[in-house]
Design an enzyme around this catalytic site. Structure first.
Site, PDB file in Angstrom:
ATOM      1  N   GLU A 173       0.808  -1.228   0.000  1.00 43.16           N
ATOM      2  CA  GLU A 173       0.000   0.000   0.000  1.00 43.16           C
ATOM      3  C   GLU A 173       0.836   1.269   0.000  1.00 43.16           C
ATOM      4  OE1 GLU A 173      -3.477  -2.468   2.359  1.00 43.16           O
ATOM      5  OE2 GLU A 173      -3.026  -0.430   3.023  1.00 43.16           O
ATOM      6  N   GLU A 278      -5.932 -10.543  -1.401  1.00 42.31           N
ATOM      7  CA  GLU A 278      -6.717 -10.377  -0.165  1.00 42.31           C
ATOM      8  C   GLU A 278      -8.208 -10.223  -0.491  1.00 42.31           C
ATOM      9  OE1 GLU A 278      -3.090  -7.571   1.604  1.00 42.31           O
ATOM     10  OE2 GLU A 278      -5.172  -7.096   2.165  1.00 42.31           O
TER      11      GLU A 278
HETATM   12  O1  G3I Z   1      -4.436  -8.692  18.858  1.00 44.26           O
HETATM   13  C1  G3I Z   1      -4.906  -7.463  19.390  1.00 44.26           C
HETATM   14  C2  G3I Z   1      -5.726  -7.752  20.649  1.00 44.26           C
HETATM   15  O2  G3I Z   1      -4.817  -8.245  21.647  1.00 44.26           O
HETATM   16  C3  G3I Z   1      -6.362  -6.459  21.123  1.00 44.26           C
HETATM   17  O3  G3I Z   1      -7.193  -6.746  22.247  1.00 44.26           O
HETATM   18  C4  G3I Z   1      -7.250  -5.903  19.968  1.00 44.26           C
HETATM   19  C5  G3I Z   1      -7.930  -4.622  20.368  1.00 44.26           C
HETATM   20  O4  G3I Z   1      -7.169  -3.515  20.070  1.00 44.26           O
HETATM   21  O5  G3I Z   1      -6.399  -5.635  18.810  1.00 44.26           O
HETATM   22  C6  G3I Z   1      -5.846  -6.849  18.328  1.00 44.26           C
HETATM   23  O6  G3I Z   1      -5.021  -6.524  17.257  1.00 44.26           O
HETATM   24  C7  G3I Z   1      -5.787  -6.234  16.076  1.00 44.26           C
HETATM   25  C8  G3I Z   1      -5.341  -7.219  14.963  1.00 44.26           C
HETATM   26  O7  G3I Z   1      -5.990  -6.876  13.721  1.00 44.26           O
HETATM   27  C9  G3I Z   1      -5.693  -8.663  15.299  1.00 44.26           C
HETATM   28  O8  G3I Z   1      -7.027  -8.879  15.222  1.00 44.26           O
HETATM   29  C10 G3I Z   1      -5.409  -4.821  15.649  1.00 44.26           C
HETATM   30  O9  G3I Z   1      -5.939  -3.904  16.627  1.00 44.26           O
HETATM   31  C11 G3I Z   1      -6.047  -4.521  14.296  1.00 44.26           C
HETATM   32  O10 G3I Z   1      -5.574  -3.265  13.814  1.00 44.26           O
HETATM   33  C12 G3I Z   1      -5.593  -5.598  13.270  1.00 44.26           C
HETATM   34  O11 G3I Z   1      -6.293  -5.303  12.115  1.00 44.26           O
HETATM   35  C13 G3I Z   1      -5.721  -5.927  10.954  1.00 44.26           C
HETATM   36  C14 G3I Z   1      -5.301  -4.800   9.989  1.00 44.26           C
HETATM   37  O12 G3I Z   1      -4.918  -5.372   8.714  1.00 44.26           O
HETATM   38  C15 G3I Z   1      -4.114  -4.033  10.520  1.00 44.26           C
HETATM   39  O13 G3I Z   1      -2.994  -4.886  10.648  1.00 44.26           O
HETATM   40  C16 G3I Z   1      -6.846  -6.769  10.326  1.00 44.26           C
HETATM   41  O14 G3I Z   1      -7.109  -7.896  11.179  1.00 44.26           O
HETATM   42  C17 G3I Z   1      -6.403  -7.274   8.957  1.00 44.26           C
HETATM   43  O15 G3I Z   1      -7.464  -7.957   8.312  1.00 44.26           O
HETATM   44  C18 G3I Z   1      -5.989  -6.072   8.098  1.00 44.26           C
HETATM   45  O16 G3I Z   1      -5.528  -6.579   6.855  1.00 44.26           O
HETATM   46  C19 G3I Z   1      -5.166  -5.585   5.906  1.00 44.26           C
HETATM   47  C20 G3I Z   1      -3.940  -6.097   5.152  1.00 44.26           C
HETATM   48  O17 G3I Z   1      -2.912  -6.349   6.053  1.00 44.26           O
HETATM   49  C21 G3I Z   1      -3.507  -5.088   4.118  1.00 44.26           C
HETATM   50  N1  G3I Z   1      -4.622  -4.726   3.240  1.00 44.26           N
HETATM   51  C22 G3I Z   1      -5.867  -4.319   3.866  1.00 44.26           C
HETATM   52  C23 G3I Z   1      -6.288  -5.378   4.895  1.00 44.26           C
HETATM   53  C24 G3I Z   1      -7.607  -4.970   5.551  1.00 44.26           C
HETATM   54  O18 G3I Z   1      -7.446  -3.777   6.271  1.00 44.26           O
END
Ligand code: G3I
Length: 366
Positions: A173, A278
């Protein structure tokens, strides 16, 4: 005599079902039904016993927490997919709790699961402007210090997974909607050349790894897509070791078909490998809180998946790196949390059952 046999038969079935019912009430009936009649899987099975499959790798982005605690989630990943990406476990935020430490455990568990179940591992993502640990944002230093930190992260991570991760999203990205480079922290600290550097460092760390640039909106952002393709053509001219382009396709059911095939064809025109990296097809892009799932929506979704898979399968075979879906079932899809709306974007529903979208994906190659 007959009554006794009937009684015996009933007891056997009864016992089996009562054992499973404790933990997963609808499991038994569903499994039996599927096992008896349904021989299809998305993935080409290891011993080719299944008929109705896809002629290219089919992957899924997985959440390690759910994989460890949910056997039905795990069963779908094992049965249906032959490639896995880490939803979060291989991002800098997960791997780098501090500037001097690496936390490999969750990512290593994913690799171990893949090895035990004969899955290809796709690395996501080495360098991204998001999902960064706090210490990166506060990192003190000039260009040399940032370059050293940047190089060390890429080199250490790629070397750690050498021979286990076949391909990487080296850059994720990096492009804005107008086609220019986004002003990410890496661009601010290292200049526009950070992309070329990342690929050079990743290639040096593992010359056999297949290296991708990955982005979203390729199907609806014409300027963005053309900006990325133009930048990649420049990389090829400069001899930068890039092997492929990932188009995420976090998309929606009401986007015209032609936008998907145009995006795939323009990306494939670079001659590089193409990865739909994705994908999910949202049924509620307007975020209507009152929307209900209908068979009409499900049929439209199946047709959209079919069209995209058919367009992908029309690309030259040597450029078909594979299609990866993002998440396993509708209930664990990032879409529901992120947009806080009812939605059903994936081929498996919240009860782990196949939806018409599943058959749509398979019909895309028939
Ligand atoms: O694991 C922590 C947990 O301990 C905590 O209680 C909770 C509350 O804050 O957060 C959890 O972490 C979250 C993680 O996902 C695991 O579920 C993060 O906050 C959250 O930001 C993270 O979101 C991921 C996001 O990327 C950012 O990394 C999404 O699951 C994931 O589907 C998303 O994937 C992205 C691709 O990497 C890139 N392209 C877009 C795609 C969708 O946004």
């Amino acid at each position: 005599m007959n009554n006794f046999k009937i009684l015996l038969a009933f007891l056997v079935i009864g016992c089996t079902s009562c054992a499973k019912n404790d933990s997963e009430p609808n499991q038994v009936t569903a499994d039996k039904t599927i096992a008896a009649t349904d021989v299809s899987t998305l993935k080409l099975s290891d011993d080719n016993t299944f008929q109705n499959t896809l002629p290219f790798p089919i992957g899924v982005g997985i959440n390690m927490g759910i994989l460890k605690r949910d056997s039905r989630y795990r069963d779908i990943v094992i049965k249906e997919y032959n490639s896995i990406s880490a939803e979060t476990a291989m991002k800098m935020k997960s791997l780098r709790p501090s500037a001097t430490t690496y936390k490999w455990s969750e990512a290593d568990d994913l690799v171990k699961f893949a090895e035990e179940n004969n899955k290809r591992v796709y690395g996501h993502a080495l360098i991204w402007g998001n999902s960064l640990p706090g210490w990166v944002k506060d990192f003190k230093g000039g260009y040399p210090e940032w370059k050293q930190m940047f190089k060390a992260h890429i080199t250490q991570v790629v070397k750690h997974f050498k021979g286990k991760v076949v391909a990487w999203d080296v850059i994720n990205e990096a492009f804005a909607d107008n086609g220019d480079l986004k002003n990410t922290i890496w661009r601010q600290k290292l200049g526009p050349n950070y992309i070329d550097m990342a690929f050079i460092f990743a290639h040096r760390a593992d010359p056999s790894a297949i290296l991708f640039i990955n982005d979203y909106g390729m199907e609806y952002g014409n300027n963005k897509r053309r900006g990325l393709v133009k930048y990649v053509e420049g990389m090829i001219e400069r001899g930068i070791p890039i092997d492929g382009i990932g188009t995420q396709f976090h998309s929606r059911v009401n986007l015209p078909d032609a936008k998907f095939s145009r995006a795939l064809n323009e990306i494939a025109a670079t001659g590089l490998k193409v990865h739909i990296s994705e994908m999910e097809i949202s049924l509620n892009p307007a975020s209507l809180q009152s929307l209900l799932l209908s068979s009409l929506l499900e049929r439209e979704q199946a047709a959209k998946y079919e069209y995209i898979v058919r367009s992908y399968n029309a690309l030259p075979k040597k450029q078909q790196f594979g299609i990866t879906l993002w998440n396993v079932t509708d209930k664990d899809s990032w879409v529901l949390n992120y947009y806080d709306r009812p939605d059903w974007p994936l081929p498996f529903d919240g009860n782990y059952q196949k939806k018409p979208a599943y058959q749509g994906i398979l019909d895309g190659v028939n």
